[in-house]
Design an enzyme around this catalytic site. Structure first.
Site, mmCIF file in Angstrom:
data_model
loop_
_atom_site.group_PDB
_atom_site.id
_atom_site.type_symbol
_atom_site.label_atom_id
_atom_site.label_comp_id
_atom_site.label_asym_id
_atom_site.label_seq_id
_atom_site.Cartn_x
_atom_site.Cartn_y
_atom_site.Cartn_z
ATOM 1 C CD GLU A 32 -4.604 -61.043 12.881
ATOM 2 O OE1 GLU A 32 -4.967 -60.020 13.474
ATOM 3 O OE2 GLU A 32 -3.793 -61.041 11.946
ATOM 4 C CB ILE B 130 -15.058 -63.292 19.987
ATOM 5 C CG1 ILE B 130 -14.177 -62.042 20.151
ATOM 6 C CG2 ILE B 130 -15.048 -64.149 21.232
ATOM 7 C CD1 ILE B 130 -14.766 -61.011 21.120
ATOM 8 C CG ASP B 131 -11.987 -60.348 16.854
ATOM 9 O OD1 ASP B 131 -12.841 -60.018 17.686
ATOM 10 O OD2 ASP B 131 -10.776 -60.113 16.987
ATOM 11 N NE ARG C 84 -32.553 -42.099 28.048
ATOM 12 C CZ ARG C 84 -32.379 -42.427 29.327
ATOM 13 N NH1 ARG C 84 -32.183 -43.674 29.675
ATOM 14 N NH2 ARG C 84 -32.400 -41.479 30.245
ATOM 15 N NE ARG D 244 -6.874 -56.747 17.706
ATOM 16 C CZ ARG D 244 -6.312 -57.790 18.248
ATOM 17 N NH1 ARG D 244 -6.341 -58.951 17.637
ATOM 18 N NH2 ARG D 244 -5.675 -57.686 19.385
ATOM 19 C CD GLU E 150 -12.798 -53.842 19.272
ATOM 20 O OE1 GLU E 150 -12.832 -53.488 20.470
ATOM 21 O OE2 GLU E 150 -12.185 -54.856 18.873
ATOM 22 N NE ARG F 175 -28.568 -41.727 29.365
ATOM 23 C CZ ARG F 175 -29.011 -40.481 29.174
ATOM 24 N NH1 ARG F 175 -28.704 -39.853 28.038
ATOM 25 N NH2 ARG F 175 -29.742 -39.868 30.081
ATOM 26 N NE ARG G 143 -11.232 -62.111 24.988
ATOM 27 C CZ ARG G 143 -10.260 -61.181 25.086
ATOM 28 N NH1 ARG G 143 -10.189 -60.212 24.200
ATOM 29 N NH2 ARG G 143 -9.372 -61.256 26.036
HETATM 30 O O1 F6P Z 1 -9.312 -60.467 19.207
HETATM 31 C C1 F6P Z 1 -10.252 -60.590 20.217
HETATM 32 C C2 F6P Z 1 -10.484 -59.263 20.897
HETATM 33 O O2 F6P Z 1 -11.479 -59.444 21.886
HETATM 34 C C3 F6P Z 1 -10.836 -58.099 19.980
HETATM 35 O O3 F6P Z 1 -12.163 -58.140 19.549
HETATM 36 C C4 F6P Z 1 -10.486 -56.932 20.869
HETATM 37 O O4 F6P Z 1 -10.192 -55.768 20.123
HETATM 38 C C5 F6P Z 1 -9.274 -57.415 21.586
HETATM 39 O O5 F6P Z 1 -9.311 -58.821 21.559
HETATM 40 C C6 F6P Z 1 -9.175 -56.947 23.017
HETATM 41 O O6 F6P Z 1 -7.958 -57.365 23.529
HETATM 42 P P1 F6P Z 1 -7.567 -57.379 25.068
HETATM 43 O O7 F6P Z 1 -8.202 -58.602 25.671
HETATM 44 O O8 F6P Z 1 -6.087 -57.474 25.047
HETATM 45 O O9 F6P Z 1 -8.097 -56.128 25.681
#
Ligand code: F6P
Length: 341
Positions: A98, A122-123, A158, A167, A218, A265, A274
């Site tokens: 984006e 990947i998102d 566990r 994101r 995250e 854990r 990635r």
């Molecule tokens: O947009 C792809 C992504 O891997 C997100 O899932 C993640 O929050 C972000 O990029 C991490 O970015 P960077 O590689 O700058 O740490």
């Protein structure tokens, strides 16, 4: 051609496909180094058959990438336009998510810039396409991790919390959670409370299952029955002004252990999601997108992006693709929820 934003598996497959189809048409292909930064600073490298040979299965991007946003740097848009015309370029293929494609959309709208887009991330959060390439590989990596965590969770009785990327959207969490048989999944779009998550785990234990897998995206905000919400982020922001996520899994694991008494854990999968070689599905999708992008250039249909609708490769406007984030719809979360507890 440039690759911008976070890298992902399949970028090289697109570079190869765009180049191969363009060579067939006797076009010259130039690679731009490190995303938009390369156009701002004039960093180019010719791409010929030798440069693109053997790159189909390779992760990362042979062109390098960055999160440089020319619209946030004084005078940078002018430099982009100058370098583009100084090199006598006819068209740009921008491969990105984006942010990168948002820049492409603005350049097209405001400067009539001859650009076509290819949807990467990947998102999987880009609108107007069913899937972005890179997503399938990330889901595969997370699913494999969940499978591995299952066996160790079971041995030790566990709770295993797995933090995945995504994101502001929970696509990776939902899909890998469904594939890996997660017992609870927490995503930004459907923020179930910490109390509800713990209840699911307790219910599971009452039914004789002494271990559990919790997948948390995250961007999930810790949400409490009181109505309180808490986002967990890292210090600083990226060049597009986005917050940096990471750390919610740790806080959630602590909450679970305290509230339920179950030993817990946490595993943060991070950039492993990635890295490495793309899955066959991503290689094929990236290849089809690359061919489509080269065709759009040949037809002079700028301001468009290759997209997947069902099993068809189509084209959509960059504006539509970048207007809003594609979030996980409730019915997908319901599929995951059917297996909670
Ligand atoms: O947009 C792809 C992504 O891997 C997100 O899932 C993640 O929050 C972000 O990029 C991490 O970015 P960077 O590689 O700058 O740490």
């Amino acid at each position: 051609m440039l690759t911008g934003g976070g890298d992902c598996p399949g970028l090289n497959a697109v570079i190869r496909a765009v180049s191969r189809r363009s060579f067939d048409r006797d076009f010259e292909v130039l690679g731009i180094r490190e995303g938009w930064r390369g156009l701002v600073e004039g960093k180019f490298e010719p791409l010929g058959p030798r440069e693109i040979s053997g790159i189909l299965p390779r992760g990362g991007t042979i062109l390098g990438t960055s999160r440089t946003n020319p619209f946030r740097i004084e005078g940078a848009v002018e430099r982009v336009l100058e370098h583009f015309s100084a090199e006598s370029l006819d068209a740009l293929v921008a491969i990105g998510g984006e942010d990168t494609l948002g820049v492409a959309a603005r350049l097209y709208a405001e400067h009539d810039f001859p650009v076509v887009g290819v949807p990467k991330t990947i998102d999987n959060d880009l609108s107007a396409t069913d899937y972005t390439f890179g997503f399938d590989t990330a889901v595969w990596i997370c699913t494999e991790a969940i499978d591995r965590l299952h066996t160790t969770a079971e041995s030790h009785n566990r709770v295993m919390v797995v933090e995945v990327m995504g994101r502001h959207t929970g696509w990776i969490a939902v899909m890998s959670g469904i594939a890996g048989g997660a017992d609870v999944i927490l995503i930004p779009e459907q923020p179930i409370t910490v109390e509800a998550a713990c209840e699911e785990l307790e219910k599971r234990h009452q039914h004789g299952k002494d271990f559990s897998i919790v997948v948390v995206s995250e961007g999930y905000e810790l949400t409490y029955a009181s109505g309180e919400r808490r986002e967990v982020t890292q210090a600083g922001e990226d060049e597009f002004g986005h917050v940096r996520f990471g750390g919610v899994g740790e806080v959630l694991a602590h909450e679970i252990e305290e509230r339920t008494g179950f030993e817990t854990r946490v595993t943060v999968l991070g950039h492993v999601q990635r890295g490495g070689s793309p899955t066959p599905r991503d290689r094929i999708l990236a290849t089809r997108y690359g061919l489509k992008a080269a065709d759009l250039v040949d037809e002079g249909r700028f301001g468009r992006m290759a997209a997947l609708h069902g099993d068809e490769i189509v084209d959509v406007s960059l504006e539509e693709a970048t207007a809003e984030l594609k979030t996980v719809p409730p019915d997908w979360y319901e599929v995951a929820r059917a297996f909670f507890g």
